[in-house]
Write a protein that holds these residues in place. Structure first.
Motif, PDB file in Angstrom:
ATOM      1  N   GLU A 186      -2.699  -7.648  12.868  1.00  0.00           N
ATOM      2  CA  GLU A 186      -3.403  -7.664  14.016  1.00  0.00           C
ATOM      3  C   GLU A 186      -3.415  -6.337  14.746  1.00  0.00           C
ATOM      4  OE1 GLU A 186      -5.031  -9.935  17.978  1.00  0.00           O
ATOM      5  OE2 GLU A 186      -3.636 -10.824  16.568  1.00  0.00           O
ATOM      6  N   GLN A 187      -2.177  -5.968  14.947  1.00  0.00           N
ATOM      7  CA  GLN A 187      -1.659  -4.633  15.842  1.00  0.00           C
ATOM      8  C   GLN A 187      -2.296  -3.501  14.827  1.00  0.00           C
ATOM      9  OE1 GLN A 187       2.800  -5.001  15.874  1.00  0.00           O
ATOM     10  NE2 GLN A 187       2.386  -6.335  17.625  1.00  0.00           N
ATOM     11  N   CYS A 188      -2.005  -3.527  13.500  1.00  0.00           N
ATOM     12  CA  CYS A 188      -2.567  -2.337  12.536  1.00  0.00           C
ATOM     13  C   CYS A 188      -3.938  -2.503  12.839  1.00  0.00           C
ATOM     14  CB  CYS A 188      -2.142  -2.682  11.294  1.00  0.00           C
ATOM     15  SG  CYS A 188      -0.535  -2.381  10.746  1.00  0.00           S
ATOM     16  N   TYR A 189      -4.707  -3.326  12.607  1.00  0.00           N
ATOM     17  CA  TYR A 189      -6.355  -3.348  12.502  1.00  0.00           C
ATOM     18  C   TYR A 189      -6.806  -2.693  14.006  1.00  0.00           C
ATOM     19  CZ  TYR A 189      -6.437  -6.491   8.692  1.00  0.00           C
ATOM     20  OH  TYR A 189      -6.457  -6.926   7.369  1.00  0.00           O
ATOM     21  N   ARG A 190      -6.063  -3.426  15.246  1.00  0.00           N
ATOM     22  CA  ARG A 190      -6.175  -2.517  16.275  1.00  0.00           C
ATOM     23  C   ARG A 190      -5.983  -1.131  16.678  1.00  0.00           C
ATOM     24  NH1 ARG A 190      -7.703  -6.397  20.446  1.00  0.00           N
ATOM     25  NH2 ARG A 190      -7.000  -8.484  19.932  1.00  0.00           N
ATOM     26  N   LYS A 191      -4.807  -0.638  15.891  1.00  0.00           N
ATOM     27  CA  LYS A 191      -4.849   0.808  16.046  1.00  0.00           C
ATOM     28  C   LYS A 191      -5.871   1.626  15.247  1.00  0.00           C
ATOM     29  CE  LYS A 191       0.196   0.555  16.121  1.00  0.00           C
ATOM     30  NZ  LYS A 191       1.647   0.626  15.493  1.00  0.00           N
ATOM     31  N   VAL A 192      -6.262   0.917  14.098  1.00  0.00           N
ATOM     32  CA  VAL A 192      -7.351   1.621  13.463  1.00  0.00           C
ATOM     33  C   VAL A 192      -8.447   1.822  14.196  1.00  0.00           C
ATOM     34  CG1 VAL A 192      -8.999   1.253  11.364  1.00  0.00           C
ATOM     35  CG2 VAL A 192      -6.701   0.552  11.149  1.00  0.00           C
ATOM     36  N   LEU A 193      -8.915   0.951  14.773  1.00  0.00           N
ATOM     37  CA  LEU A 193      -9.963   0.876  16.010  1.00  0.00           C
ATOM     38  C   LEU A 193      -9.865   1.800  16.929  1.00  0.00           C
ATOM     39  CD1 LEU A 193     -11.151  -2.869  16.327  1.00  0.00           C
ATOM     40  CD2 LEU A 193     -12.217  -0.924  14.881  1.00  0.00           C
TER      41      LEU A 193
END
Length: 332
Positions: free
Chosen positions: A157-164
């Motif tokens: 989830e942290q990775c996906y948020r960083k992508v955004l």
């Protein structure tokens, strides 16, 4: 295994050792790297993972730090999907993620999401006794595996948020956030991300449609835009089915039905959607409407007559016909 197309064959012939009256000349390493990259990507698109990997490795022998080829190796491992491949993909993406590349962050998120699923599946197996464990306390091992799964999903989830943060509106990251929330049984959170994904896809579809209406489009540009639109439509189809599942978990059946109706816009002949729609209508007591959906499923399904889903459809049809008959007023 797909054969190399004539276009790729010509491309491959364009870069071997050149010959002239003066003898062989050395291949330009930049052109050779471009060739390996092009072939690796094409084979990956054809799902010929062995050849894609071979070309990527050859390219990395020329330039070990080529980011595109290293990313591609990670996605090849991810697509193969075994536990060994998932951990290999995580290693590749983690090495590239430190440089702040959003594509590596996205790949790492997918790998961690899948790793969490592997741990969760292992916990199910140990807990049920279907999977052997060397742990002295199997119950404690189940708890440990569940925690490992949750830790992996939290990091995903942290990775996906960083992508955004780096690329606002990235559909794959939004989709990943919806999936991870669902895996953690956070149904409402998952549904919110799902809605955002569908809104994003609707915006993209409008853009592709407007672009395709341009009179000055080249044939190549038209193919590219049609591919983009097809990819977005495929994402809408999957997201609509996910939304239906989420609404069902929340016991919001009418909304689940609407989500399945949206899925049918993009795939009117998808058997499983008709099956799910028929079951929902039965649950809602709308027997007359359920019958066509169940019959459509039976007509389209490639499953054998003995398959449990086919048998279940026939059982529901019988329920519908009895229900419809009971609801029909008798003539005096």
């Amino acid at each position: 295994m797909p054969r190399l197309s004539s276009a790729l064959f010509v491309l491959a012939l364009a870069f071997p050792v050149a010959c002239s009256s003066d003898g062989p000349k050395k291949v330009d390493p930049v052109k050779q790297l471009d060739l390996h990259r092009e072939l690796a990507l094409r084979f990956y698109d054809l799902d010929d993972l062995n050849r894609a990997e071979d070309q990527a490795v050859k390219g990395l022998e020329l330039e070990p730090q080529d980011v595109q080829l290293r990313l591609l190796l990670g996605w090849i491992c991810q697509r193969r999907g075994s536990s060994k491949d998932v951990f290999a993909a995580e290693k590749i993406f983690r090495e590239l993620e430190s440089a702040g590349d959003y594509r590596a962050m996205l790949g790492l998120g997918v790998s961690l999401e899948r790793k969490g699923m592997l741990y969760d599946e292992a916990a199910d197996g140990v807990g049920s006794g279907a999977r052997v464990t060397n742990a002295d306390d199997p119950k404690a091992r189940v708890v440990e595996l569940r925690k490992l799964a949750q830790d992996a999903w939290t990091e995903a989830e942290q990775c996906y948020r960083k992508v955004l943060e780096k690329k606002d509106g990235e559909a794959q990251a939004i989709n990943g956030l919806s999936r991870v929330a669902s895996l953690q049984r956070r149904w409402e959170d998952s549904l919110q991300w799902n809605r955002k994904l569908l809104a994003q896809c609707e915006s993209e579809l409008k853009v592709w449609t407007l672009q395709l209406a341009r009179p000055d489009l080249s044939a190549q540009e038209e193919r590219r835009l049609r591919d983009l639109r097809a990819g977005t439509e495929k994402l809408v189809l999957a997201a609509s089915q996910d939304a239906a599942a989420l609404f069902q978990k929340l016991e919001r059946r009418e909304e689940a039905l609407a989500a399945l109706d949206q899925a049918l816009i993009y795939a009117p002949d998808l058997p499983e959607v008709h099956s799910r729609r028929g079951q929902l209508l039965v649950e809602l007591g709308r027997y007359d409407e359920a019958i066509p959906s169940l019959e459509k499923f039976l007509k389209l399904s490639p499953l054998e007559f003995e398959h449990k889903d086919v048998q279940r459809a026939y059982e529901l049809l019988a329920v519908c016909k009895r229900g419809a008959a009971a609801a029909t007023p008798t003539k005096p």
